[in-house]
Design an enzyme around this catalytic site. Sequence first.
Site, PDB file in Angstrom:
ATOM      1  N   LYS A   1      84.396 -15.674  49.955  1.00 13.30           N
ATOM      2  CA  LYS A   1      84.723 -14.477  48.939  1.00 13.30           C
ATOM      3  C   LYS A   1      84.311 -13.218  49.492  1.00 13.30           C
ATOM      4  CE  LYS A   1      83.822 -17.096  44.823  1.00 13.30           C
ATOM      5  NZ  LYS A   1      84.958 -17.081  44.110  1.00 13.30           N
TER       6      LYS A   1
ATOM      7  N   ARG B   1      87.149 -27.725  40.971  1.00 11.31           N
ATOM      8  CA  ARG B   1      88.079 -28.832  40.556  1.00 11.31           C
ATOM      9  C   ARG B   1      87.952 -30.082  41.346  1.00 11.31           C
ATOM     10  NH1 ARG B   1      93.016 -24.704  41.393  1.00 11.31           N
ATOM     11  NH2 ARG B   1      91.492 -23.291  40.591  1.00 11.31           N
TER      12      ARG B   1
HETATM   13  N1  BES Z   1      83.511 -19.861  40.733  1.00 13.78           N
HETATM   14  C1  BES Z   1      84.836 -19.409  40.829  1.00 13.78           C
HETATM   15  C2  BES Z   1      85.340 -18.746  39.617  1.00 13.78           C
HETATM   16  C3  BES Z   1      84.642 -17.650  38.863  1.00 13.78           C
HETATM   17  C4  BES Z   1      85.280 -16.429  39.435  1.00 13.78           C
HETATM   18  C5  BES Z   1      83.804 -17.770  38.062  1.00 13.78           C
HETATM   19  C6  BES Z   1      84.780 -15.356  38.632  1.00 13.78           C
HETATM   20  C7  BES Z   1      83.218 -16.755  37.618  1.00 13.78           C
HETATM   21  C8  BES Z   1      84.032 -15.430  37.509  1.00 13.78           C
HETATM   22  C9  BES Z   1      85.834 -20.650  41.532  1.00 13.78           C
HETATM   23  O1  BES Z   1      85.214 -21.419  42.202  1.00 13.78           O
HETATM   24  C10 BES Z   1      86.948 -19.802  42.393  1.00 13.78           C
HETATM   25  O2  BES Z   1      86.420 -19.093  43.222  1.00 13.78           O
HETATM   26  N2  BES Z   1      87.944 -19.635  41.965  1.00 13.78           N
HETATM   27  C11 BES Z   1      89.209 -19.117  42.596  1.00 13.78           C
HETATM   28  C12 BES Z   1      90.279 -19.858  42.625  1.00 13.78           C
HETATM   29  C13 BES Z   1      91.437 -19.314  43.561  1.00 13.78           C
HETATM   30  C14 BES Z   1      90.751 -19.633  45.060  1.00 13.78           C
HETATM   31  C15 BES Z   1      92.566 -20.393  43.320  1.00 13.78           C
HETATM   32  C16 BES Z   1      89.325 -17.735  42.069  1.00 13.78           C
HETATM   33  O3  BES Z   1      89.499 -17.810  40.395  1.00 13.78           O
HETATM   34  O4  BES Z   1      89.772 -16.846  42.382  1.00 13.78           O
HETATM   35 ZN    ZN Z   2      85.136 -20.806  44.229  1.00 11.96          ZN
END
Ligand code: BES
Ligand code: ZN
Length: 492
Positions: A269, A343
């Site tokens: 990230k 997931r």
């Molecule tokens: N933990 C994150 C989702 C999240 C984002 C929670 C902001 C709380 C606040 C999750 O694991 C994630 O990173 N999801 C990605 C998915 C993407 C790679 C398809 C996302 O939402 O960007």
């Molecule tokens: Zn994630």
Amino acid sequence: MTIALQTLTQAKKASHTAVFLKEGKIIFGADQELLSAEAQSAIEALKAKGKKGSKVYTVLGIKSSTSIVQIRQTPGLDTLDTLRLASCELGKELISQESFTASILCPELSSEEFAALIEGLSFAQYEFKGHKSSTKSHPAIKWGILVDAAQKKAFTAVLKSSLNIMSGVQITRDLINEPGGSLTPQIFQKKIESLFKADPCVKIKVRNKAQLEKEGFNGLITVGRGGPNPPVMVTLTYTPKKVAQSAKSVKLGLVGKGVTFDTGGISLKPPHPMWEMRMDMGGAGTVIGALKAISDLQIPVPVVAVVCLTENRPGANACLPGDIFTAKNGKTVMVENTDAEGRLILSDGLAEAGLNKATHIVDLATLTGAIIRAIGTSMTGLFSNNEELAERITRSGAKSGEKFWRLPLEEEYRSSLDDKVADIKNIGGDAGAITAGLFLQEFVPENTPWAHLDIAGTAFTTKSWKYHGWGATGWGVRSLVNLTEEFTNSKK
Ligand code: BES
Ligand code: ZN
Ligand code: ZN
């Protein structure tokens, strides 16, 4: 903070008195004997001002100082939530004044309003004490609530249950507020064990990395490969002393995503605001706080709770984009993006709920940023394969001021998860919150009513929201308690 029901004689001794005004009317009938002349004329003045004023006014009186809480209807909040907010504002005001005893005069409350009042006061008192070098904390106010003598018995029970529920909310908030470095999967596991060690109705089963590997819970194994702290699955079985007639064939499965820190893994990230990913164990934290309240309340419905705990970090052994693993239900999964890790671990949690014969499964997860883009941060995304369960959840939320918005599990989008090599891949096309739900659906045990709650927007707030200050909100605990209670109604 303590809260007790009071008699008039006791209320007269309090250093502070509070009355609630709504649209110029005292909605909780104030006892004239407790109000100074100054307080009474201030109330008159506010009445004349009508709706102009808002929030808390303090008047110094002869017998005690008085807070006049003028309730403002906030757009989007129902009557009970408005009351939670008002009583939280009162609590915060008194904390800032360092008051130690306060009476709230409210002989005309319904039991729902009374519970909302207690919740608001408890929200005001919350502070995350974790890491400040100063040990100074909020003054613990002794609240006295003056209710009608005829209501005393019923309200004593409501008070007890509201305090149990709010202590569950506090457990959840403390867990979620803890940074990733000080809440590893192992520390989380220990906290769970200590929370329930004296509880004869909750049995705990812990699977460490070797056991997870042996039994094929490969979602957790795959995500956990990058971090130094190995993954853990904790299964908690709650067997109440009494089971309600209507719940004889029910076992509610609660499954929580517990990523103690989500860096994204190899699909790293960006740095800001990565720190917020301490809250990525929010689903697990909510399930644990709710289960504690459910057990303390002895809700007569069996529950199995499964929390999947892991870090998601890059490392020499981390899962690589393109890697394939076999999930517990036999399906092969290609990890296209290691940041879509929630997931993967939930595939194990759903399987474990099924192995424990859950008749209904609800999973909670801070699963996608996409849910925030779709519906913002004031409600939770609800996905379900079952109308009845979806309605029950929405109803449970309405009672607690927690809003759910149902989104479709649109089958047309399922093909975006097709992979060339494996059975399924972990990211799809547009509508990221929906494709995440569709992914999870592939791992739901057969013929089981299931709902997925995406709490990414609601579990944590960096601005003050309603009666929540900065940080974890404890969102969902109260709805889960209500949902469990719903199963004691014979209507299915
Ligand atoms: N933990 C994150 C989702 C999240 C984002 C929670 C902001 C709380 C606040 C999750 O694991 C994630 O990173 N999801 C990605 C998915 C993407 C790679 C398809 C996302 O939402 O960007
Ligand atoms: Zn994630
Ligand atoms: Zn995540």
